[in-house]
Design a protein around this motif. Structure first.
Motif, PDB file in Angstrom:
ATOM      1  N   VAL A  40       2.702  -0.111  -8.661  1.00  0.00           N
ATOM      2  CA  VAL A  40       2.974   1.265  -8.119  1.00  0.00           C
ATOM      3  C   VAL A  40       1.295   1.760  -8.153  1.00  0.00           C
ATOM      4  CG1 VAL A  40       3.517   3.703  -7.442  1.00  0.00           C
ATOM      5  CG2 VAL A  40       5.190   1.239  -8.121  1.00  0.00           C
ATOM      6  N   ALA A  41       0.617   1.736  -9.669  1.00  0.00           N
ATOM      7  CA  ALA A  41      -0.562   2.728  -9.392  1.00  0.00           C
ATOM      8  C   ALA A  41      -1.452   2.078  -8.350  1.00  0.00           C
ATOM      9  CB  ALA A  41      -0.850   2.827 -10.420  1.00  0.00           C
ATOM     10  N   ALA A  42      -1.783   0.538  -8.352  1.00  0.00           N
ATOM     11  CA  ALA A  42      -2.619  -1.031  -7.604  1.00  0.00           C
ATOM     12  C   ALA A  42      -2.102   0.026  -6.274  1.00  0.00           C
ATOM     13  CB  ALA A  42      -2.311  -1.645  -8.420  1.00  0.00           C
ATOM     14  N   ALA A  43      -0.551  -0.167  -5.196  1.00  0.00           N
ATOM     15  CA  ALA A  43      -0.464   0.326  -4.105  1.00  0.00           C
ATOM     16  C   ALA A  43      -1.426   1.290  -3.929  1.00  0.00           C
ATOM     17  CB  ALA A  43       0.933   0.046  -4.194  1.00  0.00           C
ATOM     18  N   CYS A  44      -1.194   2.037  -4.243  1.00  0.00           N
ATOM     19  CA  CYS A  44      -1.774   3.712  -4.468  1.00  0.00           C
ATOM     20  C   CYS A  44      -3.448   3.540  -4.186  1.00  0.00           C
ATOM     21  CB  CYS A  44      -1.380   4.576  -5.545  1.00  0.00           C
ATOM     22  SG  CYS A  44       0.108   5.510  -5.076  1.00  0.00           S
ATOM     23  N   ALA A  45      -3.550   2.604  -5.493  1.00  0.00           N
ATOM     24  CA  ALA A  45      -5.592   2.595  -4.479  1.00  0.00           C
ATOM     25  C   ALA A  45      -5.986   1.848  -4.043  1.00  0.00           C
ATOM     26  CB  ALA A  45      -6.082   1.640  -5.970  1.00  0.00           C
ATOM     27  N   ARG A  57       0.910  -1.265   0.154  1.00  0.00           N
ATOM     28  CA  ARG A  57       0.104  -0.215   0.079  1.00  0.00           C
ATOM     29  C   ARG A  57       1.109   1.830  -0.080  1.00  0.00           C
ATOM     30  NH1 ARG A  57      -5.013  -1.209   1.885  1.00  0.00           N
ATOM     31  NH2 ARG A  57      -5.276  -3.189   2.490  1.00  0.00           N
ATOM     32  N   ALA A  58       0.250   1.917  -0.952  1.00  0.00           N
ATOM     33  CA  ALA A  58       0.952   3.665  -0.493  1.00  0.00           C
ATOM     34  C   ALA A  58       0.178   4.835  -0.318  1.00  0.00           C
ATOM     35  CB  ALA A  58       1.893   3.720  -1.706  1.00  0.00           C
ATOM     36  N   GLY A  59       0.042   5.939   0.228  1.00  0.00           N
ATOM     37  CA  GLY A  59      -0.672   6.497   1.086  1.00  0.00           C
ATOM     38  C   GLY A  59      -1.001   7.546  -0.152  1.00  0.00           C
TER      39      GLY A  59
END
Length: 182
Positions: free
Chosen positions: A150-155, A47-49
């Protein structure tokens, strides 16, 4: 001649012996699988915030804006100037992403590793890494997949970002070949 009778109940054959341990092992495995999510050992998706994702996407969009296309839009620019601008855009992107990874908005370790791989793939896509055209094409594909990851982790972290890669040049601009002499 005398035939001795055997009492088969006293000497169990091998099929009875091997089924008991299998059943016990199966019961232990099933019990462990049921308990694993409650033990805190289950893995979670990276995950990423938003505090990481928004600057990450902004750096990518800045790169896209600076590159604009495979060749400079203004054909009057000479090839070395266009190459210099493209190299500056690439280096600015790498610097922005490295600052984010080392900064206070650091995402999960898996996302940090993805950023490091993105950096390596961008350099390999840019120059081929001395490994040839196939390695360069593989690096471009890997880079695009990494951006999607990375986009998926942001989502998953609640920050939806748009990171498009279609038509974005990841390789160094080529010097146009001169027209053939006639």
């Amino acid at each position: 001649m005398r035939i001795w009778s055997r009492d088969l109940t006293r000497w169990p054959n091998s099929t009875f012996v091997t089924h008991q341990p299998r059943r016990r092992r199966l019961a232990v495995v099933v019990g462990m699988a049921a308990a694993l999510p409650f033990a805190g050992c289950s893995t979670s998706e990276p995950r990423a915030g938003a505090d990481f994702c928004q600057p990450f996407a902004a750096a990518w969009h800045d790169y896209v804006d600076r590159r604009g296309g495979a060749q400079p839009a203004d054909q009057r620019l000479d090839a070395s100037e266009g190459r210099h601008d493209a190299l500056a855009a690439r280096d600015a992107l790498r610097q922005d992403w490295n600052d984010l990874v080392g900064g206070p908005t650091r995402p999960s370790a898996a996302v940090v590793e993805s950023i490091r791989i993105l950096d390596r793939d961008l350099v390999t896509a840019w120059s081929g890494g001395g490994l040839g055209v196939r390695a360069q094409a593989d690096a471009v594909d890997s880079f695009r997949n990494g951006l999607d990851a990375v986009a998926a982790a942001c989502a998953r972290g609640g920050a939806t970002v748009q990171i498009g890669t279609i038509g974005v040049p990841l390789t160094a601009p080529t010097t146009p070949s001169p027209p053939p002499d006639e």
